[in-house]
Scaffold this motif. Structure first.
Motif, PDB file in Angstrom:
ATOM      1  N   LEU A  96     -36.752 -37.905  28.457  1.00  0.00           N
ATOM      2  CA  LEU A  96     -37.678 -37.500  27.152  1.00  0.00           C
ATOM      3  C   LEU A  96     -36.788 -36.822  26.012  1.00  0.00           C
ATOM      4  N   PHE A  97     -35.888 -36.105  26.422  1.00  0.00           N
ATOM      5  CA  PHE A  97     -35.167 -35.359  25.267  1.00  0.00           C
ATOM      6  C   PHE A  97     -33.973 -36.493  24.608  1.00  0.00           C
ATOM      7  N   GLU A  98     -33.698 -37.302  25.362  1.00  0.00           N
ATOM      8  CA  GLU A  98     -32.795 -38.593  25.107  1.00  0.00           C
ATOM      9  C   GLU A  98     -33.468 -39.317  24.212  1.00  0.00           C
ATOM     10  N   ASN A  99     -34.804 -39.943  24.623  1.00  0.00           N
ATOM     11  CA  ASN A  99     -35.419 -40.979  23.812  1.00  0.00           C
ATOM     12  C   ASN A  99     -35.939 -40.267  22.661  1.00  0.00           C
ATOM     13  N   GLU A 100     -36.293 -39.101  22.596  1.00  0.00           N
ATOM     14  CA  GLU A 100     -37.062 -38.592  21.332  1.00  0.00           C
ATOM     15  C   GLU A 100     -36.183 -37.861  20.282  1.00  0.00           C
ATOM     16  N   THR A 101     -35.119 -37.471  20.601  1.00  0.00           N
ATOM     17  CA  THR A 101     -34.399 -36.693  19.459  1.00  0.00           C
ATOM     18  C   THR A 101     -34.921 -35.552  18.791  1.00  0.00           C
ATOM     19  N   PHE A 102     -35.525 -34.515  19.465  1.00  0.00           N
ATOM     20  CA  PHE A 102     -36.159 -33.383  19.038  1.00  0.00           C
ATOM     21  C   PHE A 102     -35.178 -32.848  18.165  1.00  0.00           C
ATOM     22  N   ASP A 103     -35.867 -32.070  17.245  1.00  0.00           N
ATOM     23  CA  ASP A 103     -35.101 -31.136  16.072  1.00  0.00           C
ATOM     24  C   ASP A 103     -35.397 -29.621  16.652  1.00  0.00           C
ATOM     25  N   LYS A 104     -36.454 -29.286  16.962  1.00  0.00           N
ATOM     26  CA  LYS A 104     -36.546 -27.935  17.626  1.00  0.00           C
ATOM     27  C   LYS A 104     -37.593 -27.995  18.700  1.00  0.00           C
ATOM     28  N   VAL A 105     -37.545 -27.008  19.715  1.00  0.00           N
ATOM     29  CA  VAL A 105     -38.306 -26.840  20.895  1.00  0.00           C
ATOM     30  C   VAL A 105     -39.003 -25.484  21.014  1.00  0.00           C
ATOM     31  N   CYS A 106     -40.267 -25.378  21.132  1.00  0.00           N
ATOM     32  CA  CYS A 106     -41.253 -24.209  21.535  1.00  0.00           C
ATOM     33  C   CYS A 106     -41.462 -24.406  23.004  1.00  0.00           C
ATOM     34  N   ASN A 107     -40.895 -23.674  23.814  1.00  0.00           N
ATOM     35  CA  ASN A 107     -41.127 -23.600  25.287  1.00  0.00           C
ATOM     36  C   ASN A 107     -42.246 -22.490  25.631  1.00  0.00           C
TER      37      ASN A 107
ATOM     38  N   HIS B 133     -27.394 -30.298  25.827  1.00  0.00           N
ATOM     39  CA  HIS B 133     -26.897 -31.389  25.521  1.00  0.00           C
ATOM     40  C   HIS B 133     -27.542 -32.167  24.551  1.00  0.00           C
ATOM     41  N   TYR B 134     -28.558 -32.151  24.079  1.00  0.00           N
ATOM     42  CA  TYR B 134     -29.221 -32.956  22.943  1.00  0.00           C
ATOM     43  C   TYR B 134     -29.533 -32.157  21.668  1.00  0.00           C
ATOM     44  N   GLY B 135     -28.656 -31.157  21.310  1.00  0.00           N
ATOM     45  CA  GLY B 135     -28.522 -30.926  19.883  1.00  0.00           C
ATOM     46  C   GLY B 135     -29.726 -29.965  19.320  1.00  0.00           C
ATOM     47  N   ILE B 136     -30.341 -29.448  20.060  1.00  0.00           N
ATOM     48  CA  ILE B 136     -31.587 -28.554  19.444  1.00  0.00           C
ATOM     49  C   ILE B 136     -31.083 -27.518  18.707  1.00  0.00           C
ATOM     50  N   LYS B 137     -31.860 -27.449  17.213  1.00  0.00           N
ATOM     51  CA  LYS B 137     -31.359 -26.776  16.269  1.00  0.00           C
ATOM     52  C   LYS B 137     -31.979 -25.319  16.411  1.00  0.00           C
ATOM     53  N   HIS B 138     -32.993 -25.440  17.262  1.00  0.00           N
ATOM     54  CA  HIS B 138     -33.598 -23.875  17.499  1.00  0.00           C
ATOM     55  C   HIS B 138     -34.444 -24.142  18.720  1.00  0.00           C
ATOM     56  N   LEU B 139     -34.292 -23.173  19.757  1.00  0.00           N
ATOM     57  CA  LEU B 139     -35.005 -23.091  20.970  1.00  0.00           C
ATOM     58  C   LEU B 139     -35.890 -21.657  20.968  1.00  0.00           C
ATOM     59  N   VAL B 140     -37.206 -21.955  20.687  1.00  0.00           N
ATOM     60  CA  VAL B 140     -38.087 -20.820  20.613  1.00  0.00           C
ATOM     61  C   VAL B 140     -38.812 -20.659  22.103  1.00  0.00           C
ATOM     62  N   TYR B 141     -38.850 -19.495  22.782  1.00  0.00           N
ATOM     63  CA  TYR B 141     -39.598 -19.557  24.116  1.00  0.00           C
ATOM     64  C   TYR B 141     -40.295 -18.245  24.102  1.00  0.00           C
ATOM     65  N   ALA B 142     -41.512 -18.403  24.916  1.00  0.00           N
ATOM     66  CA  ALA B 142     -42.462 -17.198  25.210  1.00  0.00           C
ATOM     67  C   ALA B 142     -41.821 -16.053  26.238  1.00  0.00           C
ATOM     68  N   SER B 143     -41.706 -15.049  25.825  1.00  0.00           N
ATOM     69  CA  SER B 143     -41.513 -13.922  26.868  1.00  0.00           C
ATOM     70  C   SER B 143     -42.680 -13.310  27.132  1.00  0.00           C
TER      71      SER B 143
ATOM     72  N   ARG C 101     -43.451 -18.905  11.786  1.00  0.00           N
ATOM     73  CA  ARG C 101     -42.495 -18.213  11.309  1.00  0.00           C
ATOM     74  C   ARG C 101     -41.293 -18.186  11.834  1.00  0.00           C
ATOM     75  N   VAL C 102     -41.258 -17.830  13.093  1.00  0.00           N
ATOM     76  CA  VAL C 102     -40.029 -17.473  14.056  1.00  0.00           C
ATOM     77  C   VAL C 102     -39.555 -18.993  14.040  1.00  0.00           C
ATOM     78  N   LEU C 103     -39.895 -20.172  14.341  1.00  0.00           N
ATOM     79  CA  LEU C 103     -39.603 -21.446  14.356  1.00  0.00           C
ATOM     80  C   LEU C 103     -38.779 -22.075  13.294  1.00  0.00           C
ATOM     81  N   ASP C 104     -39.561 -21.446  12.019  1.00  0.00           N
ATOM     82  CA  ASP C 104     -38.755 -21.801  10.739  1.00  0.00           C
ATOM     83  C   ASP C 104     -37.553 -20.790  10.441  1.00  0.00           C
TER      84      ASP C 104
END
Length: 350
Positions: free
Chosen positions: A86-97, A131-141, A245-248
């Motif tokens: 999925l990451f390889e095919n879609e080339t995401f800029d940012k991820v929110c997990n 591995h797929y160069g995500i610019k920003h990973l935001v995740y839930a704690s 706001r955090v993603l940005d």
């Protein structure tokens, strides 16, 4: 930009997807749609975004009938092979997990689910992001990471080494894992410690949902710690505004980092953690009273001791959110409960 939102059939994820879509972003939503709670609500959230249930199939991208820039895939985070594709095919800029096995009390009954989803699954997200160069990973704690800490309000500078549930331990682990990847691979990551999120389309395992359901059925509600609880209830719209706001705002290296006296909040890596809470804890009995007035029914109450894994109070210090992102949650509990009750009556046709 192109965003991946995991947990997009979940409470926060479904609202976040709509918010990003409405400002013109391209979004791919991902969710396992497990049966931890009523799946009809998960499918209802997807339907809001134009993804009818009949389009949902495992490891298959479904196109929204409402938003041309939204697609959804049912996938487990533990399924590393298909996640990598999925990451390889879609080339995401940012991820929110936001995908996770939720619930403090359930972690006492089914600990394996938390290790698989919250540890193995999160590791897979980190690997894919690296591995797929995500610019920003935001995740839930979670605010549960504060554990035995009783210093109020909870600050991101506080030590969080004393969790009291496996759920909390898994979220603390996520923060440690993210920091490692930020440092080793220069992957910008931001963790969000959410405080008791509530509102329309909320989770059925949370107090507001459980109370409303029982009160309308004239059944007794379970009031733990004999009602002596404080919770920093945070409305869903306020949570989503904070997440956006955090993603940005991509974290940078912290110039205040002091290796001889390290603050848990600062880091030499492109890494941040924020509290997102209302900064206004509410007594549980006051919360119940507002709900009773909104429903027009007095609740029957079963007073019980504090449950294992629960803490008596939560209270968020959001000064970092205010000072760095110019934002503070503000929705009152009366407005939030009224909105939830209106949604509940409509969804269940009561």
């Amino acid at each position: 930009m192109k965003f991946l939102i995991t947990g997009s059939a979940g409470f926060i994820g479904s609202f976040l997807a709509l918010r990003l879509l409405e400002r013109g972003e391209e979004v791919v939503g991902l969710d396992s749609i497990n049966d931890y709670y009523e799946v009809a609500i998960k499918y209802g959230r997807l339907q809001k975004a134009g993804i009818p249930q009949e389009l949902v199939a495992y490891n298959t991208l479904a196109q929204s009938k409402k938003y041309p820039n939204y697609r959804f895939i049912q996938l487990n985070l533990e399924d590393k092979e298909n996640l990598l594709k999925l990451f390889e095919n879609e080339t995401f800029d940012k991820v929110c997990n936001l995908a996770a096995q939720a619930g403090v009390r359930y972690s006492l009954l089914n600990p394996d689910a938390y290790i698989q989803s919250n540890i193995v699954g999160f590791l897979n997200i980190l690997e894919c992001s690296r591995h797929y160069g995500i610019k920003h990973l935001v995740y839930a704690s979670s605010s549960s990471v504060y554990g035995l800490n009783e210093k109020m309000p909870f600050s991101t500078s506080d030590n969080v080494d004393h969790p009291i549930s496996l759920y909390a331990a898994s979220k603390k682990s996520n923060e440690l894992m993210a920091h490692t990847y930020s440092y080793l691979f220069n992957l910008p990551t931001t963790g969000l410690r959410f405080f008791t999120v509530y509102g329309p389309w909320g989770r059925p395992d949370m107090a507001l949902f459980l109370f409303t359901k029982s009160i309308l059925k004239q059944e007794a509600i379970d009031v733990f710690n004999y009602g002596e609880m404080l919770r920093d209830f945070t409305y869903i719209d306020d949570i989503v505004e904070g997440v956006v706001r955090v993603l940005d705002n991509i974290p940078k290296l912290d110039s205040t980092w002091n290796p001889k006296n390290p603050d848990p909040h600062s880091s030499k890596a492109p890494y941040k953690v924020y509290n997102i809470g209302n900064n206004h804890p509410v007594k549980l009995m006051d919360f119940i009273e507002i709900l009773e007035k909104e429903l027009g029914i007095e609740a029957k109450k079963t007073m019980l001791p504090l449950q294992a894994g629960d803490v008596p109070a939560t209270y968020a210090d959001v000064s970092d959110l205010v000072n760095e992102l110019g934002y503070k949650p503000s929705t009152s509990i009366k407005v939030g409960i009224a909105n939830f009750v209106a949604w509940y009556r409509d969804f269940y046709q009561i």
